[in-house]
Structures are given as structure tokens and as C-alpha cells.
Design a protein around this motif. Structure first.
Motif, PDB file in Angstrom:
ATOM      1  N   LEU A  78       0.620  -1.250  -0.053  1.00  0.00           N
ATOM      2  CA  LEU A  78       0.214   0.090  -0.064  1.00  0.00           C
ATOM      3  C   LEU A  78       0.899   1.327   0.011  1.00  0.00           C
ATOM      4  O   LEU A  78       0.585   2.269  -0.769  1.00  0.00           O
ATOM      5  CB  LEU A  78      -1.025  -0.040   1.147  1.00  0.00           C
ATOM      6  N   ALA A  79       1.889   1.144   0.564  1.00  0.00           N
ATOM      7  CA  ALA A  79       2.762   2.287   0.950  1.00  0.00           C
ATOM      8  C   ALA A  79       3.498   2.410  -0.497  1.00  0.00           C
ATOM      9  O   ALA A  79       3.989   3.916  -0.835  1.00  0.00           O
ATOM     10  CB  ALA A  79       4.041   2.182   1.797  1.00  0.00           C
ATOM     11  N   LEU A  80       4.033   1.399  -1.291  1.00  0.00           N
ATOM     12  CA  LEU A  80       4.504   1.737  -2.438  1.00  0.00           C
ATOM     13  C   LEU A  80       3.457   2.165  -3.547  1.00  0.00           C
ATOM     14  O   LEU A  80       3.854   3.102  -4.525  1.00  0.00           O
ATOM     15  CB  LEU A  80       4.973   0.074  -3.050  1.00  0.00           C
ATOM     16  N   LYS A  81       2.310   2.093  -3.366  1.00  0.00           N
ATOM     17  CA  LYS A  81       1.278   2.646  -4.388  1.00  0.00           C
ATOM     18  C   LYS A  81       1.193   4.003  -4.059  1.00  0.00           C
ATOM     19  O   LYS A  81       1.201   4.952  -4.854  1.00  0.00           O
ATOM     20  CB  LYS A  81      -0.132   1.808  -4.238  1.00  0.00           C
ATOM     21  N   LEU A  82       1.129   4.606  -2.778  1.00  0.00           N
ATOM     22  CA  LEU A  82       1.127   5.929  -2.423  1.00  0.00           C
ATOM     23  C   LEU A  82       2.268   6.626  -2.817  1.00  0.00           C
ATOM     24  O   LEU A  82       2.407   7.877  -3.157  1.00  0.00           O
ATOM     25  CB  LEU A  82       1.021   6.203  -1.032  1.00  0.00           C
ATOM     26  N   ARG A  83       3.635   5.974  -2.803  1.00  0.00           N
ATOM     27  CA  ARG A  83       4.772   6.675  -3.304  1.00  0.00           C
ATOM     28  C   ARG A  83       4.757   6.972  -4.666  1.00  0.00           C
ATOM     29  O   ARG A  83       5.230   7.880  -5.159  1.00  0.00           O
ATOM     30  CB  ARG A  83       5.846   5.669  -2.952  1.00  0.00           C
ATOM     31  N   MET A  84       4.121   5.859  -5.515  1.00  0.00           N
ATOM     32  CA  MET A  84       4.119   6.137  -6.882  1.00  0.00           C
ATOM     33  C   MET A  84       3.172   7.190  -7.336  1.00  0.00           C
ATOM     34  O   MET A  84       3.479   7.991  -8.006  1.00  0.00           O
ATOM     35  CB  MET A  84       3.468   4.780  -7.511  1.00  0.00           C
ATOM     36  N   ILE A  85       2.064   7.356  -6.568  1.00  0.00           N
ATOM     37  CA  ILE A  85       1.114   8.417  -6.613  1.00  0.00           C
ATOM     38  C   ILE A  85       1.615   9.858  -6.385  1.00  0.00           C
ATOM     39  O   ILE A  85       1.736  10.703  -7.174  1.00  0.00           O
ATOM     40  CB  ILE A  85      -0.165   8.314  -5.736  1.00  0.00           C
ATOM     41  N   ALA A  86       2.509   9.791  -5.368  1.00  0.00           N
ATOM     42  CA  ALA A  86       3.063  10.992  -4.827  1.00  0.00           C
ATOM     43  C   ALA A  86       4.139  11.403  -5.916  1.00  0.00           C
ATOM     44  O   ALA A  86       4.364  12.456  -6.225  1.00  0.00           O
ATOM     45  CB  ALA A  86       3.916  10.708  -3.620  1.00  0.00           C
ATOM     46  N   LYS A  87       4.871  10.471  -6.638  1.00  0.00           N
ATOM     47  CA  LYS A  87       6.001  10.803  -7.522  1.00  0.00           C
ATOM     48  C   LYS A  87       5.175  11.287  -8.774  1.00  0.00           C
ATOM     49  O   LYS A  87       5.752  12.130  -9.588  1.00  0.00           O
ATOM     50  CB  LYS A  87       6.815   9.515  -7.950  1.00  0.00           C
ATOM     51  N   ALA A  88       4.027  10.547  -9.350  1.00  0.00           N
ATOM     52  CA  ALA A  88       3.392  11.125 -10.506  1.00  0.00           C
ATOM     53  C   ALA A  88       2.957  12.478 -10.411  1.00  0.00           C
ATOM     54  O   ALA A  88       2.886  13.244 -11.409  1.00  0.00           O
ATOM     55  CB  ALA A  88       2.227  10.130 -10.696  1.00  0.00           C
ATOM     56  N   ALA A  89       2.512  12.942  -9.193  1.00  0.00           N
ATOM     57  CA  ALA A  89       1.951  14.391  -8.870  1.00  0.00           C
ATOM     58  C   ALA A  89       3.067  15.182  -8.976  1.00  0.00           C
ATOM     59  O   ALA A  89       2.907  16.285  -9.440  1.00  0.00           O
ATOM     60  CB  ALA A  89       1.204  14.068  -7.353  1.00  0.00           C
ATOM     61  N   ALA A  90       4.442  14.743  -8.392  1.00  0.00           N
ATOM     62  CA  ALA A  90       5.338  15.739  -8.289  1.00  0.00           C
ATOM     63  C   ALA A  90       5.801  15.834  -9.772  1.00  0.00           C
ATOM     64  O   ALA A  90       6.484  17.004 -10.192  1.00  0.00           O
ATOM     65  CB  ALA A  90       6.613  14.991  -7.525  1.00  0.00           C
ATOM     66  N   ILE A  91       5.886  14.979 -10.600  1.00  0.00           N
ATOM     67  CA  ILE A  91       6.254  14.992 -12.026  1.00  0.00           C
ATOM     68  C   ILE A  91       5.385  15.929 -12.698  1.00  0.00           C
ATOM     69  O   ILE A  91       5.614  17.063 -13.551  1.00  0.00           O
ATOM     70  CB  ILE A  91       6.380  13.511 -12.833  1.00  0.00           C
ATOM     71  N   LYS A  92       4.201  15.693 -12.469  1.00  0.00           N
ATOM     72  CA  LYS A  92       3.066  16.511 -13.255  1.00  0.00           C
ATOM     73  C   LYS A  92       3.494  18.094 -12.878  1.00  0.00           C
ATOM     74  O   LYS A  92       3.130  18.964 -13.819  1.00  0.00           O
ATOM     75  CB  LYS A  92       1.646  16.163 -12.807  1.00  0.00           C
ATOM     76  N   SER A  93       3.561  18.267 -11.549  1.00  0.00           N
ATOM     77  CA  SER A  93       3.699  19.686 -11.233  1.00  0.00           C
ATOM     78  C   SER A  93       5.146  20.512 -11.374  1.00  0.00           C
ATOM     79  O   SER A  93       5.336  21.589 -11.260  1.00  0.00           O
ATOM     80  CB  SER A  93       3.432  19.862  -9.589  1.00  0.00           C
TER      81      SER A  93
END
Length: 342
Positions: A257-272
Motif C-alpha cells: 500500500l505504501a508503494l502505491k502511495l509513493r508512486m502516486i506522490a511521484k506522479a503528482a510531483a512530476i506533473k507539477s
């Protein structure tokens, strides 16, 4: 069969015919993934034995082989005029053995039909590099094995394994296999072969791949996380409790679950624009998948979910806690993307 990297930027693997003719008197199999290195040695040896059924097969280890033993091995004997010499751990060869091998390689370069064949395995790295360079200069055929460290290279390895069996696999199924077994190429190859042997569907789909992976905590964790992110909270909790009842540790589920959240956080950081894709240190496929799940997430929501998982992790590692309840609470929060109740 021969595995070969097509280029420095293309991680695809080319599967050559198993019956590949071994013409060079001296072949070097160098570095790369340990499984692919061993597989290439195995296939080259089998091809050599098939092409020269009358030759004597001699296996040597450079760790304890001397120049005399090598010269004896490549020379004619009472059993055969020529031999197939398989040498492992070339990086451990001493100077005298190296000199004997270099001399033989120079003497027999271009005499593939008459000479004994020598197939050497080198684990890679700097040790023994000078001997490798000398042997290549003397005419040895060097085959560099890919390392399969990148996610996309492992995906292409799965596709290559399926093609070798005359089959195809869906992208999601290939990605799932790599997510779970990507750290062990041998296990990954064995699973590809097993799926092709046990199932007739073509291409092989995600559900079929998961048939053999559901006992793996990481797969169950991915399943729980995907259902939670999709808003299917009840389904996610049922899957989590079922996994725990089957003996899967809550800590393993928390990690997925933590890995899933880290990937979402990374995708958000790339988008921004906060970080580049290279700085994210994740495969393009992982970032694309996480980007499709960004809708509705905020930095605050991600933070709350990460804190909830940290609490569940602490509950799992401390006596007197209730890790299953804490994990269920984290899943419920993840299901609403970390939004607080009004």
C-alpha cells in the motif's frame, strides 16, 4: 539460444535459435544477469555438443585449473581428436593459465572446424578484464550479457520468454509478473514457462497470471491498493482480511500500500514539475499507471494516508496493538483519497 542487448538505449532481448552453430574456437560469455549468463553458457554448450557429437566434453574451473590442465584439455586424446572445453570463473584465472589460453586462441583463430572449442564464463566486473581484452584481441568471440536491472528490460524479457514458447502475454500480466518476481530472473523465466505449459489462452491475461501469484503478499497488496484507490473500499477490506486469514502478514500488505502511495506522490510531483521522471527513479509504465489514478488526490490527502499507514505499521510491530483494525482504517482513508469527514 543467445540473449543479446539490441542497443544501449533499447532494453529488448533477442532470442536466437537454440540450434545456433558455435563456429568460433573461443567464445567468452561475459557478465550481465546471472541467470542469463548461465543460460547462455548452457545453450552454447548444448549447441557445440550437437554440432560435434564426437568431441569430448571437458568442464574446468579457472579457480583451480592450471595451464597444463588447459593444454591437456584442448589437445587430442585417446577418446577424440578435439574437445569442447567449458571453463567457468574466468575472472579467477592466474597469469600462466591466461597466457596458455591466449596462445591457444591466437593459434586456432580461424580454424573453427578443426580446433577444440573453448567456451568461457566470466562473471563481469574489473577482475580479469585484462585477460578478456587479450583474448578478444587474439580472436575470441565476446558475448556481453544484459543485466536486466531496468523495469522495461525485465518486461521485454517476459515478452521474449513468451515468444520463445510461441505465445503472447497481455501488458498488465507481464507487469504483474515483473512486479512480483522481477528480482529473480530464474523464477521469472520459470513462471513464464509454467504459465505457457498450464494454460492455452493466447495472450495470457492478468487473471491467469494472478492464479499462481495470489499467495504472494505483494500481489495481494497491489490488489488491495488498486481496489482502495478505485473507491472500492469494501472490496479492498474483504481482500485484506482474507489475506490475513490465509497467513499473510499485515506488514507485507502495508508495504504494498505504501508503494502505491509513493508512486502516486511521484506522479503528482512530476506533473507539477517539482521533479523530473529521471529523478523519480521509477519506470515510465509505473508513472503512467499512477498518473491515471491522480484525480482527486491532494498533498494533504496523501499525507494523511501515509500517516495512517505509518500508524498501522507501528501497530503491527508493537505488542498490544491491533494491526488489522489499523490497516482497515488506513484502507478506508485511502478509499476516500485522504479526505477528512466533514
Amino acid at each position: 539460444m543467445r540473449w543479446q542487448a539490441l542497443s544501449s538505449t533499447d532494453a529488448k532481448l533477442e532470442v536466437m535459435a537454440k540450434s545456433r552453430s558455435v563456429q568460433a574456437p573461443f567464445t567468452l560469455v561475459v557478465g550481465g544477469d546471472a541467470f542469463l549468463n548461465a543460460q547462455c553458457m548452457h545453450d552454447l554448450r548444448n549447441a557445440a555438443c550437437a554440432n560435434r557429437p564426437d568431441a569430448e566434453l571437458i568442464e574446468l574451473d579457472a579457480s583451480d585449473c592450471d595451464a597444463y590442465a588447459f593444454d591437456e584439455a584442448v589437445g587430442p586424446s585417446l577418446l577424440s581428436e578435439s574437445s569442447i572445453v567449458v571453463m567457468t570463473h574466468l575472472e579467477r584465472a592466474d597469469d600462466r593459465l591466461g597466457a596458455a589460453m591466449e596462445a591457444y586462441c591466437k593459434q586456432n583463430n580461424g580454424n573453427g572446424e578443426q580446433a577444440s572449442l573453448v567456451i568461457c564464463q566470466h562473471e563481469g566486473g574489473q577482475k580479469g578484464k585484462r585477460l578478456l581484452d587479450k583474448l578478444v584481441k587474439a580472436g575470441a568471440d565476446r558475448q556481453n550479457i544484459p543485466d536486466l536491472k531496468k523495469f522495461d528490460a525485465k518486461i521485454n524479457f517476459v515478452y521474449a520468454m513468451m515468444e520463445r514458447n510461441g505465445r503472447r502475454i497481455e501488458a498488465a500480466a507481464a507487469q504483474q509478473l515483473v512486479n512480483v518476481l522481477g528480482d529473480d530472473t530464474g523464477e521469472l523465466a520459470a513462471m513464464c514457462n509454467q504459465l505457457c505449459f498450464d494454460f492455452d489462452e493466447n495472450p495470457i491475461g492478468l487473471d491467469t497470471a494472478n492464479t499462481y501469484l495470489t499467495a504472494n503478499p505483494q500481489v495481494t497488496g497491489f490488489l488491495v491498493a488498486d481496489r482502495a484507490v478505485e473507491g472500492r473500499t469494501a472490496d479492498a477490506i474483504i481482500a485484506m482480511r482474507s489475506a490475513v486469514e490465509q497467513g499473510i502478514s499485515p506488514i507485507a500488505l502495508i508495504g504494498a500500500l505504501a508503494l502505491k502511495l509513493r508512486m502516486i506522490a511521484k506522479a503528482a510531483a512530476i506533473k507539477s514539475g517539482s521533479i523530473s521522471q529521471a529523478e523519480a527513479k521509477a519506470s515510465p509504465w509505473q508513472i503512467r499507471a499512477a498518473s491515471r489514478q491522480l484525480s482527486g488526490w491532494t498533498s494533504q490527502g496523501l499525507g494523511r494516508c501515509i500517516e495512517a499507514l505509518a500508524d498501522a505499521d507501528e501497530q503491527s510491530k508493537s505488542s498490544g496493538g491491533d494491526p488489522v483494525f489499523a490497516l482497515e482504517s488506513a484502507i478506508e482513508l485511502l478509499g476516500v483519497k485522504g479526505r477528512q469527514a466533514r
